[in-house]
Scaffold this active site. Structure first.
Site, PDB file in Angstrom:
ATOM      1  N   LYS A  52     -67.984  -4.992  24.401  1.00  0.00           N
ATOM      2  CA  LYS A  52     -67.387  -3.877  23.358  1.00  0.00           C
ATOM      3  C   LYS A  52     -65.864  -3.392  23.687  1.00  0.00           C
ATOM      4  CE  LYS A  52     -71.774  -3.390  20.973  1.00  0.00           C
ATOM      5  NZ  LYS A  52     -72.467  -4.086  21.978  1.00  0.00           N
TER       6      LYS A  52
HETATM    7  P1  OMP Z   1     -82.490  -5.561  20.945  1.00  0.00           P
HETATM    8  O1  OMP Z   1     -82.459  -4.419  19.894  1.00  0.00           O
HETATM    9  O2  OMP Z   1     -83.272  -5.306  22.191  1.00  0.00           O
HETATM   10  O3  OMP Z   1     -82.592  -7.030  20.574  1.00  0.00           O
HETATM   11  O4  OMP Z   1     -80.846  -5.445  21.652  1.00  0.00           O
HETATM   12  C1  OMP Z   1     -79.729  -5.702  20.931  1.00  0.00           C
HETATM   13  C2  OMP Z   1     -78.567  -5.922  21.684  1.00  0.00           C
HETATM   14  O5  OMP Z   1     -77.267  -6.286  20.761  1.00  0.00           O
HETATM   15  C3  OMP Z   1     -78.202  -4.728  22.483  1.00  0.00           C
HETATM   16  O6  OMP Z   1     -77.358  -5.544  23.720  1.00  0.00           O
HETATM   17  C4  OMP Z   1     -77.181  -4.093  21.891  1.00  0.00           C
HETATM   18  O7  OMP Z   1     -76.217  -3.381  22.494  1.00  0.00           O
HETATM   19  C5  OMP Z   1     -76.463  -5.115  20.884  1.00  0.00           C
HETATM   20  N1  OMP Z   1     -75.859  -4.799  19.725  1.00  0.00           N
HETATM   21  C6  OMP Z   1     -76.711  -4.241  18.691  1.00  0.00           C
HETATM   22  O8  OMP Z   1     -77.898  -3.678  18.937  1.00  0.00           O
HETATM   23  N2  OMP Z   1     -76.256  -3.782  17.430  1.00  0.00           N
HETATM   24  C7  OMP Z   1     -74.832  -4.106  17.249  1.00  0.00           C
HETATM   25  O9  OMP Z   1     -74.375  -3.859  16.190  1.00  0.00           O
HETATM   26  C8  OMP Z   1     -73.960  -4.726  18.133  1.00  0.00           C
HETATM   27  C9  OMP Z   1     -74.485  -5.137  19.377  1.00  0.00           C
HETATM   28  C10 OMP Z   1     -73.751  -6.415  20.123  1.00  0.00           C
HETATM   29  O10 OMP Z   1     -72.479  -6.025  19.893  1.00  0.00           O
HETATM   30  O11 OMP Z   1     -74.545  -7.170  20.564  1.00  0.00           O
END
Ligand code: OMP
Length: 267
Positions: A91
């Site tokens: 990010k």
């Molecule tokens: P889980 O919820 O464990 O599947 O993880 C989600 C991953 O996506 C994490 O690394 C978050 O930081 C990332 N993420 C989000 O959850 N929401 C967003 O809107 C954006 C991201 C990202 O940019 O990947």
């Protein structure tokens, strides 16, 4: 080959829109150390590399271990087969000259194919991530967390929400030269996803929120898939890493996604 050509090729070759998130949460590690984080990722990659369209390592979990953590990130990246695109989730985004250094770190030093970026500093802050067509930037548009309503959903005087404006200005103007911007559009807000898909019909979405965050896979694919059955990359971290068998969980997600894609492209 442009970044999105590489992603499209991999998605077709592997017949997958699944992106496994490499998020070594301390609580999930057998050993609370950079080495433990590396082993965690190494196991995930070993178990899933034939099932994925991409991998998404999140910098936070590596940086938490300091200099050894950064080393663990580099060793993790080296395990990923060359034909699998990497989304470096850091990010980034700053004034232009600082973004140059961030882009150098993500693309040259770490050799990642793409990086997540914030649109908040505007076009000069994003240009360093967009000037090489073989690399791609995923612009935060409508994130998956509840707080995404606070600012991203504000209504502009034109009547459209800020996230639709971000989608249009980033993809159709700032990234117009190489068409190498995708959008982070959480799978937890299908209304927003539908509106963004209508504004930018061809753009790739990175859509986290399936698994631990409770997003509805079928609703998200209905709202965001392109008619060609592509256009959404679904990153899943804890939903796979916390399963007894990450391989079985990844396979189940990939198959469920593909069944929904087949249904959608047939209709
Ligand atoms: P889980 O919820 O464990 O599947 O993880 C989600 C991953 O996506 C994490 O690394 C978050 O930081 C990332 N993420 C989000 O959850 N929401 C967003 O809107 C954006 C991201 C990202 O940019 O990947």
């Amino acid at each position: 080959m442009s970044f999105f050509e590489k992603l499209t090729k991999r998605a077709r070759d592997a017949d997958s829109l699944l992106c496994v998130g490499l998020d070594p949460h301390k609580a999930e590690l057998q050993e609370d150390s950079a080495e433990g984080a590396f082993r965690f990722c190494s196991r995930l990659i070993e178990e899933t590399k034939d099932l994925v369209a991409a991998y998404k390592p999140n910098a936070a979990f590596f940086e938490a271990y300091g200099v050894e953590g950064w080393g663990a990130l580099q060793r993790t990246l080296a395990l990923i087969p060359k034909d699998i695109p990497i989304v470096f989730d850091a990010k980034r985004g700053d004034i232009g000259s600082t973004s140059e250094a961030y882009a150098c770190s993500a693309y040259q030093t770490l050799n990642c194919d793409s990086v997540t970026v914030s649109p908040y500093l505007g076009s000069d802050g994003l240009q360093p991530f967009l000037k090489d067509p073989s690399r791609g930037a995923w612009v935060l548009c409508k994130t998956s967390n509840p707080g995404s309503q606070d600012i991203q959903a504000l209504q502009l005087p034109s009547g459209e929400p800020l996230y639709v404006h971000v989608a249009k200005v980033c993809c159709l103007q700032w990234a117009k030269e190489h068409n190498n911007a995708g959008l982070v559009v959480g799978a937890t807000d299908v209304e927003a996803m539908r509106a963004i898909r209508a504004a930018v019909p061809d753009v790739w979405f990175l859509s986290p929120g399936i698994g631990a965050q409770g997003g509805d896979l079928e609703a998200a694919l209905t709202a965001g898939l392109r008619p060609d059955g592509l256009g959404i990359l679904l990153p899943i971290s804890r939903g796979i890493s916390k399963a007894e068998s990450p391989r079985k969980a990844a396979e189940a997600f990939r198959d469920e996604i593909n069944a929904l894609r087949a249904k959608r492209t047939a209709s």
